[in-house]
Every structure is written in structure tokens, then in C-alpha cells.
Enzyme design. Structure first.
Site, PDB file in Angstrom:
ATOM      1  N   ASP A 128       8.651  -2.899  -5.440  1.00  0.00           N
ATOM      2  CA  ASP A 128       7.251  -2.516  -5.234  1.00  0.00           C
ATOM      3  C   ASP A 128       6.888  -1.281  -6.049  1.00  0.00           C
ATOM      4  O   ASP A 128       5.826  -1.212  -6.670  1.00  0.00           O
ATOM      5  CB  ASP A 128       6.986  -2.254  -3.742  1.00  0.00           C
ATOM      6  CG  ASP A 128       7.349  -3.446  -2.876  1.00  0.00           C
ATOM      7  OD1 ASP A 128       7.481  -4.555  -3.430  1.00  0.00           O
ATOM      8  OD2 ASP A 128       7.514  -3.263  -1.664  1.00  0.00           O
ATOM      9  N   SER A 180       0.840  -1.200   0.000  1.00  0.00           N
ATOM     10  CA  SER A 180       0.000   0.000   0.000  1.00  0.00           C
ATOM     11  C   SER A 180       0.873   1.247   0.000  1.00  0.00           C
ATOM     12  O   SER A 180       0.498   2.282  -0.565  1.00  0.00           O
ATOM     13  CB  SER A 180      -0.934   0.003   1.208  1.00  0.00           C
ATOM     14  OG  SER A 180      -0.186   0.009   2.399  1.00  0.00           O
TER      15      SER A 180
HETATM   16  C1  GLA Z   1       9.417  -5.614   0.583  1.00  0.00           C
HETATM   17  C2  GLA Z   1      10.304  -4.550  -0.055  1.00  0.00           C
HETATM   18  C3  GLA Z   1      10.708  -4.973  -1.467  1.00  0.00           C
HETATM   19  C4  GLA Z   1      11.294  -6.378  -1.470  1.00  0.00           C
HETATM   20  C5  GLA Z   1      10.383  -7.349  -0.718  1.00  0.00           C
HETATM   21  C6  GLA Z   1      10.984  -8.713  -0.581  1.00  0.00           C
HETATM   22  O1  GLA Z   1       8.203  -5.687  -0.097  1.00  0.00           O
HETATM   23  O2  GLA Z   1       9.634  -3.326  -0.119  1.00  0.00           O
HETATM   24  O3  GLA Z   1      11.623  -4.049  -1.997  1.00  0.00           O
HETATM   25  O4  GLA Z   1      12.590  -6.381  -0.927  1.00  0.00           O
HETATM   26  O5  GLA Z   1      10.062  -6.874   0.569  1.00  0.00           O
HETATM   27  O6  GLA Z   1      11.115  -9.318  -1.811  1.00  0.00           O
END
Ligand code: GLA
Length: 392
Positions: A175, A130
């Protein structure tokens, strides 16, 4: 987000700020199909955007102030001079919005005052990003209103910088890239070192499959410190191995790397996860390109075992959900995102999705865990401007 919800946001914006929004921009949450804890090792990831989105309605204001409100937190107002933005101020959820404005200014863009009102439909604290959805919707809004013409990938990096340097939470770039660049009906293969992306068709319905997202509704306190520790574990291992990042250890070089880390068993386990996980991403992509998504089940299961045993970022609630989904008929399942709670995914034949979901709920109940929220998702579109005709 549907027309009625966007129209409601536009109305709320006008009521709260005294002017109509100049536009509404939105970005989705994400799940990661595979490639976990690889992004900060310069590795490979394969996320997809969720149908749930966060929208930012925005307009410029003449007095140099930034105001930030959210329909989810009525009554809370962040109101600060843009020139006074500094890491940590404002804090809380508004920091993700203010951080983007700060990061754009830090990279040399002139930005004046803005009113921003948020409507978020991506559940917070569920490991579905989010925060990236919020950052990316904001980055699109602010760059459009500020006349900033930057490729979406660059805006994703700005969004990550906001999270790392303004909010103060470490993360890789997966993300934000997923929220910005994903395409409906596709998973996004991202090489986090080069920034190259490839959108691979992910039409599960055509293969008689469904992807379930299982939100355990549990978020362990360890999440932030555990993540930061894995981050430094990996950097330390790369240093000891003399490579720029763990991405540079090929699968064939794993036995040698493990031998060199014999005196550091924890680091050796972390390395084994990252190296095998990168290989699993490539294997998954081969099967998807060959139009054989049903065959990725065992790879998803191996990914979960590696995250649980070698990277040690799972949680009892996730392990229970994953095991129950598979026992209930899923082809494969794994935790998704950072771990320590949050969500899992399960790939099931469409005919077995009900039994898999029921098995997950029953297992949580038996174990005394909270009842998970479970739903099938379709790979959805990345960030966009929601055209005025959709909300005026
Ligand atoms: C979180 C982080 C990402 C990634 C994941 C694990 O979502 O924000 O950048 O490192 O964990 O894959």
C-alpha cells in the site's frame, strides 16, 4: 485534489496554527488489480493509485512540539513533544502521522517541531488504503521540511514501519509503495522481495473498458485478527517447507509442497493461494504488456475464488458483489485489499458498466446487505508536493 480544496486546507492551516503552511504534500488511495496477500510472502503485486487523495499541509515550529489536526475530525488535536513520541502515543488516526515522525527519528534523522493539518478524501475503512495515503503524504511533508533526502521507496518503508511498529497494525509494503510510486495511466508491478518496480500502461478507455470500485461499506471485526493469522499461517508454512518465504515455492513445485503439507490442510490451502496468486500476477502482466487487458477477466475471477476458498479472507458482501458484477456483464471481478469486507473491483466493457453496477446494487439489496458505493476509477498519480501555485 482540486485547487479550491487545497486553498481551503491552506486557509484552515493558517487559522488553526497561526502560521501559513510551508507546503502541501499529498498521496493517493489504491486498489490492487491482482496479487493479494502476496506482499508479506516476498511475492508480486500489481496495484494502481486512485484519484482520491489525502493532503498534509505542514510547517516547522520552534518549540519541538508536533501538532496534528484533521479537517475530517475538527476539534481533535494531538499535541506532543517530538522527543516524547512512542509507539501507541498518540493513538487513533493521529498515530499514523505521528508514527511517521517517530519512524524517521528512529532511523537517525534529526526532526524538530512541526504543525500538520490533514485533509483526507480517501474513504476510511473501505480497504482503499486511506492509512497509507495518510502516512505517505506525511512522510513527504516531514522529509521535505526536515531536509531529508531519501528515495521514495525508502520513505514508503518508513511509512510501513510507522503502521507496523507505532500504530501496531501488521501489513506488507504494497500500500505504501503504491501510494508513493504509482504513475497516472499505469499499474505498478512490484516485486516485494527486490523492491523493483515496473510501470505498465493501463489505458482502459483505449480498450473500451472501465474499472469499477465497489465499496461494500462493510468492515468485519475479524479484519485485523484475520490478517495477523494469515500472516503467521504463511510464515509457519514457509518454515515447514524450508523456504525463506512462500515466494520461493514455484508454480511447478506446488504439488510437492502440498504433499509435504498433507497433515496441515489449512496451511496447504494458504500456500496454494499464494503460489497460484503469484502466477496470476505474472499472467496478468503478460496480457497487459501485450495490450490485451480485456483478457484478464478470467484471471481476476480465479483470484477471487482462491481468496474466498483457499485463503478464506472474503466475506458474503464481497462474494455477492463479485458474482453480481460478473452476471451483470463484467469480464472479471475480485475482492481487493486485505478482505473481510472493504472493496471489490470489476473490469467491465464500458458499455456494460451501468448494468454491472445495477446488478451489484440489486444483489446487495436482495441479500439484505448495505447498498455498495460504486464508481469507475482511472489509474492516478502517486505522492507529490502540490506546488504552491496550486493553492496560494
Ligand atoms: C492490506 C495490507 C497490504 C496487503 C493487502 C493484501 O491492504 O496493508 O500490505 O497485504 O492487505 O494483499
Amino acid at each position: 485534489m482540486d485547487r479550491a480544496r487545497l486553498a481551503k486546507l491552506a486557509d484552515a492551516f493558517a487559522a488553526l496554527t497561526g502560521q501559513p503552511p510551508a507546503g502541501i504534500w499529498s498521496a493517493p488511495g489504491r486498489v490492487n488489480l491482482i496479487g493479494e496477500h502476496t506482499d508479506y510472502n516476498d511475492g508480486f503485486v500489481l496495484p494502481l493509485a486512485l484519484p482520491a487523495r489525502t493532503a498534509a499541509a505542514a510547517a516547522v515550529r520552534a518549540d519541538g512540539r508536533l501538532t496534528v489536526r484533521s479537517l475530517q475530525w475538527p476539534g481533535e488535536l494531538a499535541d506532543v513533544a517530538v522527543a516524547d513520541l512512542r509507539p501507541g502515543h498518540p493513538g487513533g488516526w493521529a498515530g499514523y502521522v505521528a508514527g511517521v515522525v517517530w519512524a524517521l527519528r528512529a532511523s537517525g534523522h534529526q526532526l524538530g517541531g512541526l504543525d500538520i493539518v490533514i485533509d483526507g478524501a480517501v474513504p476510511a475503512g473501505s480497504g482503499l488504503s486511506s492509512s497509507a495515503a495518510l502516512e505517505c503524504a506525511t512522510a513527504l511533508a516531514v522529509s521535505a521540511l526536515g531536509g531529508i533526502h531519501q528515495p521514495l521507496a525508502d520513505l514508503a518503508r518508513v511509512a510501513r514501519q510507522a503502521e507496523n511498529d507505532f500504530v501496531g497494525v501488521p501489513c506488507g509494503v504494497m500500500d505504501q509503495m503504491a501510494a508513493m510510486l504509482s504513475r497516472a495511466g499505469h499499474v505498478m508491478f512490484l516485486d516485494t522481495r527486490t523492491g523493483q518496480t515496473e510501470h505498465i500502461p493501463f489505458d482502459l478507455a483505449r480498450s473500451g473498458l472501465e474499472l469499477l470500485v465497489i465499496d461494500t461499506r462493510v468492515h468485519h471485526d475479524l479484519a485485523d485478527s484475520g490478517y495477523a493469522e494469515r500472516f503467521s499461517n504463511c510464515a509457519a508454512a514457509a518454515r515447514l517447507l524450508g523456504v525463506r518465504a512462500l515466494r520461493d515455492v514455484p508454480a511447478a513445485g506446488l504439488p510437492g509442497a502440498l504433499a509435504r503439507l498433507a497433515a496441515e490442510p489449512v496451511l496447504a490451502r494458504r500456500v496454494r493461494h499464494v503460489v497460484t496468486e503469484n502466477a496470476r500476477v505474472l499472467d496478468t502482466i503478460d496480457l497487459l504488456r501485450a495490450g490485451q487487458p480485456a483478457r484478464i477477466g478470467p484471471i481476476l475471477r480465479a483470484s477471487h475464488a482462491s481468496l474466498r476458498d483457499d485463503f478464506e479472507v472474503s466475506a458474503p458482501e464481497l462474494d455477492t458483489a463479485v458474482a453480481a458484477a460478473v452476471a451483470g456483464g463484467a469480464l472479471g471481478a475480485r475482492m481487493t485489499g486485505g478482505g473481510f469486507g472493504g472493496s471489490a473491483i470489476a473490469l467491465t466493457p464500458a458499455a456494460a458498466s451501468g448494468s454491472a453496477a445495477a446488478a451489484v446494487v440489486a444483489a446487495a439489496d436482495r441479500a439484505g446487505h448495505p447498498v455498495p458505493t460504486i464508481g469507475a476509477v482511472l489509474a492516478s498519480a502517486g505522492a507529490r508536493c502540490d506546488s504552491a501555485t496550486s493553492w496560494r
